[in-house]
Scaffold this active site. Structure first.
Site, PDB file in Angstrom:
ATOM      1  N   GLY A 217      -5.033  -1.380  -4.809  1.00 59.88           N
ATOM      2  CA  GLY A 217      -5.512  -0.429  -3.822  1.00 59.88           C
ATOM      3  C   GLY A 217      -6.335   0.663  -4.481  1.00 59.88           C
ATOM      4  CB  SER A 218      -6.925   4.135  -3.449  1.00 51.12           C
ATOM      5  OG  SER A 218      -7.462   3.792  -2.186  1.00 51.12           O
ATOM      6  CB  VAL A 219      -4.318   3.273  -8.573  1.00 52.91           C
ATOM      7  CG1 VAL A 219      -3.297   4.228  -7.972  1.00 52.91           C
ATOM      8  CG2 VAL A 219      -3.876   1.834  -8.439  1.00 52.91           C
ATOM      9  CE  LYS A 221     -10.699   3.982  -2.827  1.00 56.04           C
ATOM     10  NZ  LYS A 221     -10.232   4.824  -1.709  1.00 56.04           N
TER      11      LYS A 221
END
Length: 484
Positions: A217-219, A221
């Protein structure tokens, strides 16, 4: 007659030479492989008749051999078993071994090549053979804090000293009791092992380094932002279109930001704002602009696709290949087929915290012989340099903003600057989210880099986010490090 004798003599000599070569190969080159073969019953009995060396944390035994009144002579015993099960693993009569017990079996059993003189001395003096002690880098206070913070949750915590690569905590929950597997009764060991294997909670899965890989997920990014800035093509002020929805190319699928609208309420969003507020749509467009080759190269530089020995083997994390544009855009915020271990995510944060140098992560402090001499000592080792020092400094400031004024606010510690990023990974339309936090503290003098993953939406299905569940866990562990 002499001719026939010569033929027999030559044949006999050839067979003798073949036998000599075969024995030499077995005794010199294949000895370690044969010793480790699970079918070698002689080695198994010998390993139990010797006093297996202890596994130590801060000088205290967390695994030890105690005298037994049967033919095996010693029984393996684990202290605080569930707290350390992901580290020690187990040593069994007939189901093999795992964890440190497996990785350093030759030292613990006293059969390592480095211990040859000790073996020879025991043979000459008639003393019982003894294994070496394995001292770990784990900090017992940090390990306990991580275990307590994960109470009731399935997932993992990995905490690393970013300047040395020393692993301060490695927790996988739920844990298990390896004492159930160390009994001298074959039947009881098999029953215990089968019950653990069939347990739907999967306690034998070491979620920190193996088992089922997670969508980050967003980690993820953090890595995408690192690639963008380090490439020299983007800065924190680079802007991207910021619509409330975006249809993927050549697809009917639509992606949204986490809150369902424009990220930050503006028509465009900078890279810094997109990381601070965890905007999916800008990062999808950034991934498309960078291209899959660039992202794959940076992923590999951080350790994706590689064997990582800590010394247990970690399952390689993966960044997918042969992507179309829609799939590439999904990878920009850690979806499609990006898969990771918590160890890998902790390594990304550790490299940023350490100025761009990624240290080899390790659980080993040193190995100590029975006479208290040091057989082997771990030394810090730079594994890779995935980003420049200037990129690391820029990312640090961006991640600090994510905690102080962004969606990672629940990792904040009074009086300390914390750098961090949360993640809420999707696993399918009706499946609970996977919740993440990664970061480091203090931001100006990092003492710990961390990754926290919580499965099953933290018991809240699709109603929780990483900042609600994973960030507070990380804060408790980071505080334990800073208060040592």
């Amino acid at each position: 007659m002499n001719k026939e004798l010569r033929r027999i003599s030559v044949a006999t000599l050839a067979m003798f030479l073949a036998l000599f070569v075969s024995i030499s190969v077995i005794q010199v080159f294949a000895v370690d492989e044969l010793r480790a073969d699970g079918r070698n019953v002689r080695t198994l009995y010998a390993s139990y008749s010797a006093e297996r060396g202890p596994i130590l944390v801060d000088g205290q035994e967390i695994a030890a051999s105690v005298p037994s009144d049967n033919e095996f002579r010693f029984l393996r015993q684990y202290l605080q078993p569930e707290l350390y099960s992901a580290v020690t693993g187990y040593f069994t009569l007939n189901q093999g071994s795992a964890g440190i017990e497996e990785a350093y079996n030759d030292f613990l059993s006293g059969t390592a090549n480095e211990q040859f003189l000790d073996q020879l001395s025991a043979l000459v003096t008639g003393q019982s053979p003894r294994g070496a002690a394995v001292e770990l880098t784990i900090d017992p206070v940090v390990q306990q804090a991580a275990f307590d913070a994960m109470a009731g949750q399935s997932g993992s915590v990995v905490a690393i000293d970013p300047s040395t690569g020393e692993i301060l905590a490695l927790v996988s929950t739920p844990g298990y009791d390896p004492n159930r597997l160390s009994a001298h009764s074959t039947a009881s060991v098999i029953d215990a092992y089968n019950s653990l294997i069939t347990d739907p909670a999967r306690p034998l899965n070491n979620r920190a380094i193996a088992g089922d890989l997670y969508f980050p997920g967003s980690v993820f990014k953090v890595l995408v932002a690192a690639a963008a800035i380090d490439s020299g093509e983007f800065t924190p002020e680079s802007e991207f279109p910021n619509p409330p929805q975006l249809q993927l190319p050549l697809s009917s699928n639509v992606i949204n930001n986490a809150e369902g609208g424009t990220c930050g309420g503006t028509e465009t969003a900078t890279l810094a704002t997109s990381l601070r507020l965890s905007c999916n749509i800008p990062f999808a467009q950034l991934a498309l602009e960078l291209g899959q080759d660039e992202l794959a190269d940076y992923a590999e530089a951080f350790g994706f696709g590689q064997e990582i020995e800590i010394p247990m083997s970690a399952t390689p994390s993966r960044y997918p290949s042969n992507l179309d544009d829609a799939q590439l855009m999904l990878t920009g915020f850690g979806q499609y087929d990006v898969r990771v271990t918590p160890l890998q995510i902790a390594m990304i944060s550790a490299a940023i915290a350490n100025g761009g140098d990624l240290m080899q992560p390790t659980l080993l402090d040193r190995i100590i012989a029975p006479d208290l001499s040091t057989v082997l000592e771990s030394e810090p080792e730079v594994r890779a340099e995935p980003i420049s020092a200037s990129t690391a400094r820029t990312l640090t400031r961006m991640l600090v903003d994510g905690v102080s004024n962004g969606v990672a606010s629940n990792a904040a510690i009074d009086g300390i600057e914390v750098a961090g990023k949360t993640g809420t990974a999707e696993n399918g339309p009706d499946r609970p989210y996977t919740l993440w936090f990664t970061g480091f503290a203090p931001a100006d003098d990092p003492q710990v880099a961390i990754a926290v993953v919580v499965e099953n939406g933290g018991g809240q299905g699709q109603n929780a986010f990483g900042n609600q569940v994973a960030a507070p866990i990380a804060r408790q562990v980071m505080e334990a490090v800073l208060n040592r």
